[in-house]
Scaffold this motif. Structure first.
Motif, PDB file in Angstrom:
ATOM      1  N   HIS A 180     -99.007  21.970  59.851  1.00  0.00           N
ATOM      2  CA  HIS A 180     -99.870  20.945  59.258  1.00  0.00           C
ATOM      3  C   HIS A 180     -99.112  19.629  59.302  1.00  0.00           C
ATOM      4  CE1 HIS A 180    -102.893  23.723  57.337  1.00  0.00           C
ATOM      5  NE2 HIS A 180    -101.895  24.566  57.606  1.00  0.00           N
ATOM      6  N   LEU A 183     -99.948  16.361  55.323  1.00  0.00           N
ATOM      7  CA  LEU A 183    -100.294  17.041  54.084  1.00  0.00           C
ATOM      8  C   LEU A 183    -100.925  16.068  53.090  1.00  0.00           C
ATOM      9  CD1 LEU A 183     -98.484  19.218  55.344  1.00  0.00           C
ATOM     10  CD2 LEU A 183     -97.500  19.627  53.091  1.00  0.00           C
ATOM     11  N   THR A 184    -101.912  16.558  52.365  1.00  0.00           N
ATOM     12  CA  THR A 184    -102.493  15.778  51.281  1.00  0.00           C
ATOM     13  C   THR A 184    -101.563  15.829  50.079  1.00  0.00           C
ATOM     14  OG1 THR A 184    -103.688  17.669  50.345  1.00  0.00           O
ATOM     15  CG2 THR A 184    -104.798  16.413  52.099  1.00  0.00           C
ATOM     16  N   GLN A 187    -101.592  19.352  48.708  1.00  0.00           N
ATOM     17  CA  GLN A 187    -100.812  20.273  49.533  1.00  0.00           C
ATOM     18  C   GLN A 187     -99.317  20.033  49.360  1.00  0.00           C
ATOM     19  OE1 GLN A 187    -102.684  19.219  53.282  1.00  0.00           O
ATOM     20  NE2 GLN A 187    -103.686  21.217  53.429  1.00  0.00           N
ATOM     21  N   SER A 188     -98.911  18.767  49.264  1.00  0.00           N
ATOM     22  CA  SER A 188     -97.496  18.454  49.055  1.00  0.00           C
ATOM     23  C   SER A 188     -97.006  19.004  47.722  1.00  0.00           C
ATOM     24  CB  SER A 188     -97.277  16.940  49.102  1.00  0.00           C
ATOM     25  OG  SER A 188     -97.533  16.431  50.384  1.00  0.00           O
ATOM     26  N   GLU A 190     -98.228  21.576  46.128  1.00  0.00           N
ATOM     27  CA  GLU A 190     -98.158  23.031  46.268  1.00  0.00           C
ATOM     28  C   GLU A 190     -96.894  23.455  47.005  1.00  0.00           C
ATOM     29  OE1 GLU A 190    -101.674  24.175  48.302  1.00  0.00           O
ATOM     30  OE2 GLU A 190    -102.960  24.120  46.516  1.00  0.00           O
ATOM     31  N   ALA A 191     -96.610  22.790  48.122  1.00  0.00           N
ATOM     32  CA  ALA A 191     -95.434  23.145  48.921  1.00  0.00           C
ATOM     33  C   ALA A 191     -94.150  22.935  48.128  1.00  0.00           C
ATOM     34  CB  ALA A 191     -95.413  22.309  50.197  1.00  0.00           C
ATOM     35  N   HIS A 229     -97.500  26.716  57.122  1.00  0.00           N
ATOM     36  CA  HIS A 229     -98.249  27.518  56.160  1.00  0.00           C
ATOM     37  C   HIS A 229     -98.529  28.879  56.771  1.00  0.00           C
ATOM     38  CE1 HIS A 229    -101.711  28.530  53.446  1.00  0.00           C
ATOM     39  NE2 HIS A 229    -100.971  27.847  52.575  1.00  0.00           N
ATOM     40  N   TRP A 234     -96.793  28.133  51.498  1.00  0.00           N
ATOM     41  CA  TRP A 234     -96.004  27.215  52.305  1.00  0.00           C
ATOM     42  C   TRP A 234     -94.620  27.806  52.514  1.00  0.00           C
ATOM     43  CZ3 TRP A 234     -98.502  23.478  54.664  1.00  0.00           C
ATOM     44  CH2 TRP A 234     -99.717  23.052  54.117  1.00  0.00           C
ATOM     45  N   TYR A 237     -91.271  22.782  54.570  1.00  0.00           N
ATOM     46  CA  TYR A 237     -91.810  21.499  54.094  1.00  0.00           C
ATOM     47  C   TYR A 237     -90.848  20.391  54.497  1.00  0.00           C
ATOM     48  CZ  TYR A 237     -93.340  18.085  50.466  1.00  0.00           C
ATOM     49  OH  TYR A 237     -93.770  16.985  49.782  1.00  0.00           O
TER      50      TYR A 237
END
Length: 352
Positions: A180, A183-184, A187-188, A190-191, A229, A234, A237
């Motif tokens: 990915h 990342l939004t 998402q960032s 979460e990672a 992912h 994840w 990163y």
């Protein structure tokens, strides 16, 4: 902040306006991330104009300045000195010398990149009851990119080229890992949250510093985050900043359970290809990179200037400094035993 416009003009005049590490707001942001630090900016002027600026920060104890000052990113020297390249080391020496003459500083040190100049011999003169040491070392952390992915790989050794291709195919086949590129914020988050619990980094303080740095980078122009992912989580990163045709990498975190898949290599394979497709010409690994990729990077001479004086300096340098290790090289100090892989990710072992 009062000299901000003047420093901005200096950066433009010295060709350093494309270096995000030297933005005054970013420097002040880095210092403010960690309690017990205060920013110090040394200005070197000629009769006509500002010739150089040096960014340092001073450690404090219970709000009291300790007299221990240092710069950021001492492995690469990209974030401490603003001046024309040919005089950066001299500006740093002059600034630290004047700092000791005009203040009660006890310890001060910083590193600056001097380009492709030959490393200098270490000197350690005793001046006015203070010891000033100047030394240099060759560092490799700037990766030049060609117009194509294949063209970039052609400058790598055969072992590195094979690893970049092999581990990428293996992760895609056995882990169903998906890359990915953008990342939004969700998402960032979460990672960062997931990998904070299962990355190679064993130091809780360093992980906390990484989280703070990630938050600061999100406020900067050109911020980006990307990752791998697989199976709902994840596993790798990477965070950085783009400015013009240059890309700066600050953080990479990898899942501890998949060491044999070399996730760092997998993500960097995707990352290199993506940056080339965007038209970037150079990747700067802030605070250096591993030996595998160092061999593929440009060789630069980095000069470190340090000074200390008195018994207080001895105590500061041997008591405070060792406990103030930057998070970026804590990762290379220790790695825990690899944990067993989750059952959902097991795949048949494959030979390169």
């Amino acid at each position: 902040m009062g000299v901000g416009p003047e420093i901005a003009k200096l950066r433009e005049r010295t060709g350093q306006d494309d270096n995000p590490l030297l933005r005054l707001d970013f420097f002040l942001g880095r210092v403010s991330l960690f309690p017990g630090n205060q920013p110090v900016v040394l200005l070197v002027r000629s009769p006509d104009r500002l010739e150089g600026a040096v960014y340092l920060y001073e450690k404090t104890f219970c709000g009291i300045p300790t007299g221990y000052l240092r710069g950021f990113d001492h492995l690469t020297g990209e974030s401490s000195v603003i001046a024309h390249e040919e005089v950066r080391a001299s500006i740093l020496q002059l600034a630290i010398d004047q700092l000791f003459l005009k203040t009660s500083a006890r310890v001060a040190w910083a590193t600056v990149r001097q380009g492709t100049a030959e490393p200098m011999e270490t000197s350690q003169p005793e001046l006015r009851r203070r010891r000033v040491k100047t030394s240099s070392i060759c560092r490799e952390y700037r990766l030049k990119l060609s117009d194509t992915f294949a063209g970039t790989l052609s400058h790598f050794g055969p072992h590195t080229r094979r690893n970049l291709r092999y581990y990428r195919r293996r992760a895609e086949k056995e882990l169903r890992a998906a890359f990915h590129a953008e990342l939004t914020v969700v998402q960032s988050d979460e990672a960062l949250q997931q990998l904070s619990k299962c990355s190679f980094q064993p130091f809780a303080m360093s992980l906390a510093e990484w989280r703070k740095m990630d938050g600061l980078l999100r406020t900067q122009p050109g911020y980006f985050a990307m990752g791998l992912h697989a199976n709902g989580e994840w596993i790798s990163y990477l965070v950085g900043v783009r400015t013009g045709k240059l890309t700066y990498v600050f953080i990479q975190m990898n899942h501890n359970a998949f060491a044999r898949y070399s996730l760092s290599t997998v993500l960097r394979s995707h990352f290199f290809e993506h940056e080339i497709e965007r038209g970037q010409v150079e990747i700067n690994f802030v605070n250096g990179t591993c030996a595998l990729f160092q061999r593929c990077c440009e060789a630069d001479t980095c000069v470190t200037v340090s000074a200390h004086r008195g018994l207080t300096a001895f105590v500061i340098f041997h008591w405070i400094a060792p406990w103030h290790s930057p998070s970026d090289h804590a990762l290379n100090m220790h790695r825990w035993t690899v944990k067993p892989e989750p059952s959902g990710f097991r795949g048949a072992p494959t030979s390169p």
